[in-house]
Design a protein around this motif. Structure first.
Motif, mmCIF file in Angstrom:
data_model
loop_
_atom_site.group_PDB
_atom_site.id
_atom_site.type_symbol
_atom_site.label_atom_id
_atom_site.label_comp_id
_atom_site.label_asym_id
_atom_site.label_seq_id
_atom_site.Cartn_x
_atom_site.Cartn_y
_atom_site.Cartn_z
ATOM 1 N N ILE A 122 0.825 -1.207 0.000
ATOM 2 C CA ILE A 122 0.000 0.000 0.000
ATOM 3 C C ILE A 122 0.860 1.258 0.000
ATOM 4 N N GLU A 123 2.036 1.199 0.575
ATOM 5 C CA GLU A 123 2.947 2.348 0.513
ATOM 6 C C GLU A 123 3.457 2.561 -0.910
ATOM 7 N N GLN A 124 3.734 1.456 -1.620
ATOM 8 C CA GLN A 124 4.122 1.586 -3.032
ATOM 9 C C GLN A 124 2.973 2.198 -3.836
ATOM 10 N N ALA A 125 1.763 1.738 -3.548
ATOM 11 C CA ALA A 125 0.592 2.264 -4.238
ATOM 12 C C ALA A 125 0.421 3.757 -3.951
ATOM 13 N N GLN A 126 0.631 4.151 -2.715
ATOM 14 C CA GLN A 126 0.495 5.555 -2.347
ATOM 15 C C GLN A 126 1.511 6.426 -3.108
ATOM 16 N N THR A 127 2.740 5.945 -3.201
ATOM 17 C CA THR A 127 3.772 6.673 -3.940
ATOM 18 C C THR A 127 3.398 6.804 -5.416
ATOM 19 N N LEU A 128 2.956 5.711 -6.028
ATOM 20 C CA LEU A 128 2.573 5.738 -7.442
ATOM 21 C C LEU A 128 1.332 6.600 -7.664
ATOM 22 N N MET A 129 0.383 6.527 -6.729
ATOM 23 C CA MET A 129 -0.804 7.375 -6.836
ATOM 24 C C MET A 129 -0.435 8.850 -6.779
ATOM 25 N N GLN A 130 0.480 9.193 -5.883
ATOM 26 C CA GLN A 130 0.901 10.591 -5.778
ATOM 27 C C GLN A 130 1.563 11.033 -7.083
ATOM 28 N N GLU A 131 2.378 10.152 -7.669
ATOM 29 C CA GLU A 131 3.003 10.482 -8.949
ATOM 30 C C GLU A 131 1.945 10.682 -10.033
ATOM 31 N N LEU A 132 0.955 9.804 -10.074
ATOM 32 C CA LEU A 132 -0.112 9.930 -11.065
ATOM 33 C C LEU A 132 -0.925 11.209 -10.838
ATOM 34 N N HIS A 133 -1.200 11.496 -9.587
ATOM 35 C CA HIS A 133 -1.924 12.721 -9.239
ATOM 36 C C HIS A 133 -1.150 13.943 -9.743
ATOM 37 N N ASP A 134 0.151 13.955 -9.482
ATOM 38 C CA ASP A 134 0.988 15.084 -9.903
ATOM 39 C C ASP A 134 1.130 15.159 -11.427
ATOM 40 N N LEU A 135 1.323 14.001 -12.070
ATOM 41 C CA LEU A 135 1.489 13.964 -13.525
ATOM 42 C C LEU A 135 0.239 14.434 -14.265
ATOM 43 N N THR A 136 -0.924 14.240 -13.657
ATOM 44 C CA THR A 136 -2.181 14.570 -14.332
ATOM 45 C C THR A 136 -2.821 15.843 -13.774
ATOM 46 N N ARG A 137 -2.068 16.593 -13.008
ATOM 47 C CA ARG A 137 -2.608 17.820 -12.397
ATOM 48 C C ARG A 137 -3.212 18.760 -13.450
ATOM 49 N N ASP A 138 -2.623 18.822 -14.628
ATOM 50 C CA ASP A 138 -3.135 19.695 -15.688
ATOM 51 C C ASP A 138 -4.456 19.196 -16.277
ATOM 52 N N ALA A 139 -4.871 17.999 -15.911
ATOM 53 C CA ALA A 139 -6.116 17.442 -16.445
ATOM 54 C C ALA A 139 -7.310 18.341 -16.148
ATOM 55 N N LEU A 140 -7.244 19.056 -15.053
ATOM 56 C CA LEU A 140 -8.357 19.933 -14.693
ATOM 57 C C LEU A 140 -8.580 21.040 -15.719
ATOM 58 N N ASP A 141 -7.546 21.365 -16.490
ATOM 59 C CA ASP A 141 -7.648 22.441 -17.478
ATOM 60 C C ASP A 141 -7.639 21.936 -18.919
ATOM 61 N N MET A 142 -7.698 20.626 -19.108
ATOM 62 C CA MET A 142 -7.609 20.066 -20.463
ATOM 63 C C MET A 142 -8.951 20.078 -21.166
ATOM 64 N N SER A 143 -8.864 20.051 -22.484
ATOM 65 C CA SER A 143 -10.072 19.916 -23.303
ATOM 66 C C SER A 143 -10.579 18.481 -23.195
ATOM 67 N N GLU A 144 -11.803 18.274 -23.618
ATOM 68 C CA GLU A 144 -12.383 16.932 -23.583
ATOM 69 C C GLU A 144 -11.573 15.974 -24.466
ATOM 70 N N GLU A 145 -11.055 16.457 -25.579
ATOM 71 C CA GLU A 145 -10.240 15.636 -26.482
ATOM 72 C C GLU A 145 -8.940 15.198 -25.795
ATOM 73 N N GLU A 146 -8.293 16.124 -25.103
ATOM 74 C CA GLU A 146 -7.055 15.792 -24.381
ATOM 75 C C GLU A 146 -7.339 14.805 -23.254
ATOM 76 N N LEU A 147 -8.456 15.014 -22.548
ATOM 77 C CA LEU A 147 -8.831 14.095 -21.463
ATOM 78 C C LEU A 147 -9.103 12.697 -21.992
ATOM 79 N N GLU A 148 -9.721 12.628 -23.152
ATOM 80 C CA GLU A 148 -10.043 11.322 -23.733
ATOM 81 C C GLU A 148 -8.779 10.498 -23.965
ATOM 82 N N ALA A 149 -7.711 11.128 -24.409
ATOM 83 C CA ALA A 149 -6.442 10.417 -24.608
ATOM 84 C C ALA A 149 -5.942 9.851 -23.277
#
Length: 157
Positions: A122-149
């Protein structure tokens, strides 16, 4: 490595931490994830959706109100609708929740069919989740087309 490949790599690494299944919701807005990735059995997802269990799920309730890691067993007393019992019938017997982020929240729900999830897993999962959260932070401002990818990135091959 471009951003999509990095995200795909992190999702696959998350999937390979254990022989578990999971539901991951990144950047929750108005109770809906901007991005979601599921490896739960389709039958469980269909049942959960049909019965609208999200409204009574103690794991979801915990994730909304907390940050960190929680074992399903620690919140099972608050499971008046027997969500965990139903999950168990679909092979999701041992589970953990990860909730992270302050205003921009992401949730992960991990389940194993035959044994408790270890602290290391679960600690490995938490680390990977945090990375995914950070990597996708811009998703909140993406177009629907970008989100679909991003939504089409496979978790399992």
């Amino acid at each position: 490595m471009d951003e999509l490949r990095v995200i795909e790599d992190r999702l696959k690494r998350l999937d390979h931490v254990s022989d578990w299944t999971f539901a991951l919701g990144l950047h929750i807005r108005l109770a809906n994830p901007t991005l979601s990735y599921l490896t739960y059995p389709k039958e469980w997802v269909d049942y959960y959706t049909e019965k609208q269990l999200v409204f009574v799920d103690p794991a979801v309730r915990w994730a909304i109100s907390n940050q960190g890691i929680c074992d399903w067993a620690d919140i099972s007393d608050g499971d008046a609708s027997d969500v965990f019992g139903a999950a168990s019938r679909f092979g999701l017997r041992f589970g953990k929740v990860i909730a992270l982020g302050d205003l921009d929240r992401s949730f992960g729900f991990f389940a194993h069919p035959s044994r408790p999830i270890t602290q290391e897993e679960i600690e490995q999962a938490q680390t990977l989740m945090q990375e995914l959260h950070d990597l996708t932070r811009d998703a909140l401002d993406m177009s629907e087309e970008e989100l679909e990818a991003l939504r089409e990135i496979p978790v399992r091959s």
